[in-house]
Design a protein around this motif. Structure first.
Motif, PDB file in Angstrom:
ATOM      1  N   VAL A 262      50.417  68.835  45.970  1.00 19.50           N
ATOM      2  CA  VAL A 262      50.961  69.374  44.691  1.00 19.50           C
ATOM      3  C   VAL A 262      50.159  70.327  43.836  1.00 19.50           C
ATOM      4  O   VAL A 262      50.580  71.196  43.179  1.00 19.50           O
ATOM      5  CB  VAL A 262      51.459  68.243  43.865  1.00 19.50           C
ATOM      6  N   VAL A 263      48.798  70.263  44.039  1.00 18.45           N
ATOM      7  CA  VAL A 263      47.886  70.934  43.094  1.00 18.45           C
ATOM      8  C   VAL A 263      47.712  72.274  43.832  1.00 18.45           C
ATOM      9  O   VAL A 263      48.028  73.443  43.218  1.00 18.45           O
ATOM     10  CB  VAL A 263      46.365  70.381  43.306  1.00 18.45           C
ATOM     11  N   GLU A 264      47.710  72.372  45.066  1.00 14.82           N
ATOM     12  CA  GLU A 264      47.985  73.749  45.888  1.00 14.82           C
ATOM     13  C   GLU A 264      49.171  74.479  45.653  1.00 14.82           C
ATOM     14  O   GLU A 264      49.120  75.633  45.621  1.00 14.82           O
ATOM     15  CB  GLU A 264      47.612  73.632  47.535  1.00 14.82           C
ATOM     16  N   ILE A 265      50.279  73.768  45.573  1.00 14.33           N
ATOM     17  CA  ILE A 265      51.544  74.376  45.314  1.00 14.33           C
ATOM     18  C   ILE A 265      51.476  74.817  43.837  1.00 14.33           C
ATOM     19  O   ILE A 265      51.944  76.144  43.560  1.00 14.33           O
ATOM     20  CB  ILE A 265      52.634  73.539  45.617  1.00 14.33           C
ATOM     21  N   ALA A 266      51.147  74.044  42.861  1.00 15.21           N
ATOM     22  CA  ALA A 266      51.068  74.528  41.181  1.00 15.21           C
ATOM     23  C   ALA A 266      50.032  75.807  41.358  1.00 15.21           C
ATOM     24  O   ALA A 266      50.654  76.778  40.613  1.00 15.21           O
ATOM     25  CB  ALA A 266      50.651  73.348  40.801  1.00 15.21           C
ATOM     26  N   GLN A 267      48.992  75.757  41.875  1.00 15.26           N
ATOM     27  CA  GLN A 267      48.213  76.879  41.680  1.00 15.26           C
ATOM     28  C   GLN A 267      48.454  78.087  42.275  1.00 15.26           C
ATOM     29  O   GLN A 267      48.131  79.105  42.131  1.00 15.26           O
ATOM     30  CB  GLN A 267      46.627  76.504  41.997  1.00 15.26           C
ATOM     31  N   LEU A 268      49.439  78.153  43.196  1.00 11.59           N
ATOM     32  CA  LEU A 268      50.155  79.342  43.810  1.00 11.59           C
ATOM     33  C   LEU A 268      50.660  80.092  42.660  1.00 11.59           C
ATOM     34  O   LEU A 268      50.935  81.520  42.589  1.00 11.59           O
ATOM     35  CB  LEU A 268      50.968  79.111  44.795  1.00 11.59           C
TER      36      LEU A 268
END
Length: 484
Positions: A262-268
């Motif tokens: 979820v962190v990787e998705i958000a920071q996109l």
């Protein structure tokens, strides 16, 4: 036979175990990110001064000895130890801190990888009741109309009252093709309703995308499994190549998942250096996770939520709402704001412990636990989304009164057939509406809702719900995503 002190110490000293994973977890789905190496349980316990005292060991040994020698029937030592561990976890009063024996731990691991069988619903134990967190997209639970916050009383006549979460999950799960008849308490319903499901394999795909002719894209995330971030990045890139002008991220009925994903998705979609999420430990110390490698998108972003959006879904909604200017549309989310740790190498038999070790907070420091993320634009779904599905024990006819008739009336009303009431009394106008429906769908015209009519009515309602044009939450999200 007595339990050795070293054995009991190992049972109690769960928090200093071997491999540790930080998780954002809805019970029956563990989501993991490695953060620590292994250590000796006993030496760590000694260092912390937390070993059992002689008096405590004596108490435990006395009870075990008594049960093994005096109980009315023979008991297995393994069952007593499992019960002792479960009892300690239950004493926390935390629905997300549980002990899982080998079989359930294996099922748990399968669900991390996105592959398991059952009814396809995430559940937790709250105040002694088994509560649905969220049905999974395309699962028997979703198709059968199970909803977030439903309380499951029994399965195939077997009561779940008094069971641990593990025991309840064992009752709910089953082999593909088997029937699960659930007795359910639902908010707004005067009496328990019946939901009949056929267990099945649960779809391992977690990301779906589409784009319309106006360039408004939709990415639906059904759960955050180990490859979800990678799949999301692929789908987002594909949509952007097609000229994406606005994006809707649909996390309705998404029970949560892997923190790292979820962190990787958000920071996109967030400016580098902006806060994605904060984690606060028992001492109040906060660790912030910052976006890196991404960028603030120039097109509108809308996050679509409902009461089944939990845990990691709420992190995504909160991060994009507070840190990327996204608009949250739909309903208040579930409200799970805690972080769990999984101890997966404690026991040689493959058992598993998971427990809460921290809170998570939004970029601005808000703790949404038991409150949820508040949408910027509230859109409630039609009544048909929460109506109980039909499960006939007898044909329904004029002058009868029951909950099944109320469900049928709402279904008929939704499909455009005029009824004068939806309170469960089978009126003359309801008979007229049933006859018109039967005529339109080539069912014998009797004005009575029999099995054939009920099946056709269910089929029509499912088709109605699956038509995106009849989804007011999605339609509002698309409208907002299309605004400059």
């Amino acid at each position: 036979m007595r339990v050795r002190g070293r054995t009991v110490a190992a049972i109690v000293m769960l928090s200093v175990l071997a491999t540790v994973f930080v998780t954002l977890l809805v019970v029956d789905k563990l989501d993991e990110v490695p953060v620590a190496a292994s250590t000796s349980v006993i030496s760590a316990a000694t260092d912390r001064g937390t070993q059992l005292t002689d008096e405590e060991l004596k108490q435990l040994n006395t009870v075990i000895d008594l049960l093994e020698t005096q109980y009315v029937s023979e008991v297995e030592r393994e069952d007593l130890i499992d019960g002792a561990i479960s009892g300690m976890m239950n004493a926390l009063g935390d629905p997300y801190s549980v002990y899982m024996e080998k079989e359930v731990a294996n099922q748990f691991s399968q669900s991390i990888e996105g592959s398991f069988s059952g009814i396809g619903a995430e559940v937790s134990l709250e105040n002694g009741q088994v509560v649905v967190v969220s049905p999974i997209k395309g699962s028997p639970a979703e198709r059968g109309g199970l909803l977030a916050k439903d309380v499951i009383l029994s399965v195939n006549g077997e009561s779940l009252s008094g069971l641990t979460l593990q025991e309840a999950v064992n009752v709910i799960r089953g082999e593909k093709g088997t029937k699960a008849k659930l007795e359910v308490i639902r908010e707004g319903q005067a009496k328990p309703i019946t939901v009949v499901l056929i267990r099945d394999d649960i779809d391992i795909e977690t990301v779906y995308s589409s784009i319309d002719e106006q360039g408004i894209g939709v990415i639906e995330i059904t759960q955050f499994s180990v490859n979800t971030a990678e799949r999301f990045a692929e789908e987002l890139a594909a949509l952007e190549q097609k000229g994406l002008k606005g994006l809707v991220i649909d996390v309705r009925n998404n029970p949560g998942g892997v923190l790292q994903d979820v962190v990787e998705i958000a920071q996109l979609m967030m400016k580098e250096g902006s806060v994605v999420v904060q984690v606060e430990d028992r001492n109040g110390k906060r660790d912030k996770t910052y976006a890196k490698g991404g960028e603030q998108k120039k097109y509108p972003i809308v996050v679509l939520t409902n009461g089944g959006s939990a845990s990691a879904s709420e992190i995504l909604a909160g991060a994009l709402q507070e840190g990327a200017g996204a608009t949250v549309v739909g309903q208040q989310t579930y409200g799970k704001g805690t972080v769990q740790v999984s101890f997966n190498q404690l026991f040689e038999d493959g058992g598993l412990i998971k427990m809460t070790i921290a809170k998570w907070l939004t970029p601005k420091g808000n703790w949404i636990n038991e409150k949820g993320v508040t949408p910027d634009v509230v859109v409630e779904p039609p009544a048909i989304y929460s109506v109980a599905r039909l499960h006939l024990t007898e044909s329904l006819k004029e002058d009868m009164l029951n909950e099944q008739i109320a469900s049928a009336q709402i279904m008929l009303q939704t499909l455009g057939y005029g009824v004068d009431r939806t309170d469960g009394y089978f009126s003359a106008m309801t008979t007229k509406a049933v006859k018109q429906f039967q005529q339109d769908y080539s069912v014998p015209v009797t004005g009575i809702i029999d099995e054939a009519t009920a099946a056709k009515l269910e089929e029509s309602v499912i088709s109605f719900i699956r038509d995106v044009e009849n989804d007011p939450q999605l339609q509002k999200a698309l409208e907002l995503a299309g605004r400059k």
